[in-house]
Every structure is written in C-alpha cells, then in structure tokens.
Scaffold this active site. Structure first.
Site, PDB file in Angstrom:
ATOM      1  N   ALA A  51       0.900  -1.124   0.246  1.00  0.00           N
ATOM      2  CA  ALA A  51       0.068   0.109  -0.182  1.00  0.00           C
ATOM      3  C   ALA A  51       1.002   1.016  -0.004  1.00  0.00           C
ATOM      4  O   ALA A  51       2.139   1.068   0.205  1.00  0.00           O
ATOM      5  CB  ALA A  51      -0.866   0.116   1.112  1.00  0.00           C
ATOM      6  N   GLY A  89       0.823  -5.111   1.159  1.00  0.00           N
ATOM      7  CA  GLY A  89      -0.557  -5.070   0.455  1.00  0.00           C
ATOM      8  C   GLY A  89      -0.376  -5.659  -1.267  1.00  0.00           C
ATOM      9  O   GLY A  89      -1.279  -6.171  -1.518  1.00  0.00           O
ATOM     10  N   GLU A 122      -0.340  -9.416  -0.474  1.00  0.00           N
ATOM     11  CA  GLU A 122      -1.955  -9.567   0.024  1.00  0.00           C
ATOM     12  C   GLU A 122      -2.807  -9.677  -1.175  1.00  0.00           C
ATOM     13  O   GLU A 122      -3.781 -10.472  -1.210  1.00  0.00           O
ATOM     14  CB  GLU A 122      -2.255  -8.475   1.217  1.00  0.00           C
ATOM     15  CG  GLU A 122      -1.521  -8.899   2.457  1.00  0.00           C
ATOM     16  CD  GLU A 122      -1.743  -7.852   3.345  1.00  0.00           C
ATOM     17  OE1 GLU A 122      -1.740  -6.542   3.028  1.00  0.00           O
ATOM     18  OE2 GLU A 122      -2.132  -7.973   4.670  1.00  0.00           O
ATOM     19  N   GLU A 139       5.565  -5.328   6.835  1.00  0.00           N
ATOM     20  CA  GLU A 139       4.886  -4.119   7.663  1.00  0.00           C
ATOM     21  C   GLU A 139       5.642  -3.830   8.820  1.00  0.00           C
ATOM     22  O   GLU A 139       5.774  -2.510   9.337  1.00  0.00           O
ATOM     23  CB  GLU A 139       3.375  -4.583   7.589  1.00  0.00           C
ATOM     24  CG  GLU A 139       2.588  -4.254   6.384  1.00  0.00           C
ATOM     25  CD  GLU A 139       2.650  -5.540   5.837  1.00  0.00           C
ATOM     26  OE1 GLU A 139       3.491  -6.422   5.999  1.00  0.00           O
ATOM     27  OE2 GLU A 139       1.596  -5.726   4.884  1.00  0.00           O
TER      28      GLU A 139
END
Ligand code: DAK
Length: 262
Positions: A67, A113, A116, A136
C-alpha cells in the site's frame, strides 16, 4: 490497452480480462486511486458475460511494493485509519470474492499489500525474480489486508510467523516450494504464461469453473472473514502508536527507524 486510470491498464483478450498495474516510479505502490481502478476493472470483467477468467499483473520490477506508505503516513490515529482505509481495504476483500477466477501474474516485489493482493487472487504465476513478503513490521505496523491470514493458510504457521515478525522475504523458488505460487517462469514470459493459463480456464465450461472455484474457496476460506476483521482492527490500532509514526517517517526519510515501544 485501454486506460481505466493513468496507472492501471485494462484490456480484454478474447475471454480473458487483463488488468495491469502501471505505476513504475513508486514500484506499483497501491494508492487509493490505483486500488479503486483495479477493483473497478475486475468488477467490470466479473460482470461481463464475454469474460471467463481474469489476469491481474504488475510490471517486471514490481507486482506491487505494498500500500502507498506516503498516504498512510499522513493518517493520525486508529480512528482516522479506520475511517480513511475501510473502503480501501474492501477492495482486497472484494477481489477475494470475485465469481470468476483471477490469476495474479507476479514479477519483482510483491510486498505488504502487494503480497496480500496476489494472495487474494486464486492462483499465482510468478517470474523467477518474484519476491514475496509482509514487511509491515519494519515500518512499525503489521499486515492489514490478509497477510496474517491468507499467508498462514498458504505456507503454514512457522514460516508465516517468521515473515510477519521479521519481514523475511521469500524468493519465487521458495514460494513455489511452500505452495504459495502455482509455477515459476522466466521473467520475459510471466504475463504470457498467466494469460495462457487463463485462456485454458476460459475454455472450460464456465458454470462448472465458477462452482469449482467457489467450492475450493469454501475449503480454504473457512473462518477467514473473522480473521480478516480481527487483523484489520489490530492494524488500525497500531496507528495510535509512536512506532507507526516513526516507521513510516523513517521510510520516507530513507533512514533506519528507532523503536520506542510506544
Ligand atoms: N509506498 C510508497 N512508495 C513506495 C513504496 C510504498 N509501499 N515502495 C516503494 N516506494 C517508492 C520509494 O519511496 C521510491 O520513491 P522515490 O524515493 O524514488 O520517490 C521508489 O518507490 C523506489 O523505491 P526504493 O528507492 O526504495 O527502491 P529499492 O529498490 O531501494 O527498494 C523496496 C525496493 C521494495 C525494498 C523498498 O522500496 C521498500 O521496502 N518498499 C516498501 C515495502 C513495504 O514496506 N511495503 C509494505 C507497505 S505497508 C490496508 C490495506 C493495505 C495494507 C494494510 C491495510 N487496509 C486498507 C486496512 C497494506 C499495507 C502495506 O502494504
């Protein structure tokens, strides 16, 4: 290819819908605008009777490096994180629930992300340069869009713990050995091989394909929804910590973070 947003390319090739994330200057970081466009394109293909299978690809250097940390860095506190990111996270969930199969074509970085997003798809075709990870923790937070849930189901507790707690990355070959990806191919052909696999699926009877996909999903996704909600809330909660601010600021300033444990 047509362009849904400047950074996402969308094209139908026969019965295969192809979506390519194209934000090379930020290693395909998944900004809110990029994920809006990706979800919109896949949603359109999922509803289009002419399309039977989808491919979601990145670029050779990066599927997606996570992200967008710049966007997240600006968020103040857990409540604001929930308000700002709830709809954004919904995109990962939505892609995981598409009726038609989605194949991720992954080359280079698939981190946070990005990892993911690949795991929310049904299959992964990886290039030899693909790298998977949930880093993260290195920026003061934790996975928030399925990285503690889908990764654990895919590779097991031991490796998932190591990846989530230390940021350890998997090479494409390791990912294959641990069942995270379907195949590893030369970097020149990762998109072509994903399209070939999609065309093979698209040639099968569509109702049987969708029923089989739903059944396999039911086998692996049992209990997933609650896990995702708990994970998301824990992720938001970390936006109340000093270490989240420090981790994301240090990334932006290209320096090592100093953790306070607060
Ligand atoms: N966000 C924003 N920019 C990024 C980025 C990211 N995730 N990753 C890379 N970039 C940018 C860099 O800032 C740099 O920009 P400039 O400085 O050139 O302007 C450019 O891309 C090239 O990156 P590097 O210079 O760092 O390239 P290197 O080859 O040296 O390193 C790297 C590549 C992938 C190892 C490194 O860039 C890196 O560590 N990137 C961050 C990886 C990471 O921490 N990813 C996880 C982010 S957190 C949720 C939804 C999603 C998520 C959580 C919740 N909900 C909605 C609840 C997901 C969270 C995450 O993914």
């Amino acid at each position: 290819m047509t362009t849904a947003a400047p950074e996402v390319l969308v094209e139908a090739e026969g019965a295969v819908g192809v979506v390519v994330i194209n934000r090379p200057q930020a290693l395909n970081a998944l900004s809110i605008a990029v994920m809006d466009a990706v979800a919109e394109a896949l949603r359109g293909f999922d509803r289009d009777p002419a399309i039977r299978c989808m491919v979601l690809a990145g670029l050779p250097r990066a599927f997606a490096a996570g992200a967008d940390i710049g966007e997240m860095k600006a968020i103040e506190g857990a409540k604001a994180a929930g308000a700002a990111l709830a709809r954004h996270l919904g995109h990962w969930d939505e892609i995981g629930r598409m009726k038609k199969p989605v194949i991720a074509a992954v080359s280079g970085f698939a981190l946070g992300g990005g990892c993911e997003l690949a795991m929310a798809c049904d299959m992964i075709v990886a290039s030899e340069t693909a790298v998977f990870g949930q880093p993260e923790v290195l920026i003061g937070v934790m996975a928030g869009a399925g990285g503690t849930q889908r990764l654990t189901k895919a590779v097991g507790k031991a490796l998932s713990m190591e990846m989530n707690l230390t940021g350890r990355r998997l090479t494409a070959r390791e990912a294959l050995a641990h069942g995270l990806v379907n195949r590893v191919v030369p970097v020149e052909s990762y998109l072509g091989e994903a399209k070939k696999l999609a065309a093979l699926i698209a040639a099968q009877p569509p109702l049987a394909v969708q029923a089989a996909k739903a059944a396999v999903r039911a086998a692996v996704d049992r209990g997933l929804d609650k896990g995702l909600v708990d994970e998301r809330n824990a992720f938001y909660g970390l936006f109340d910590t000093a270490d989240q601010k420090e981790g994301m600021t240090a990334f932006a300033e290209k320096r090592k973070p100093v953790w306070s444990g607060k």
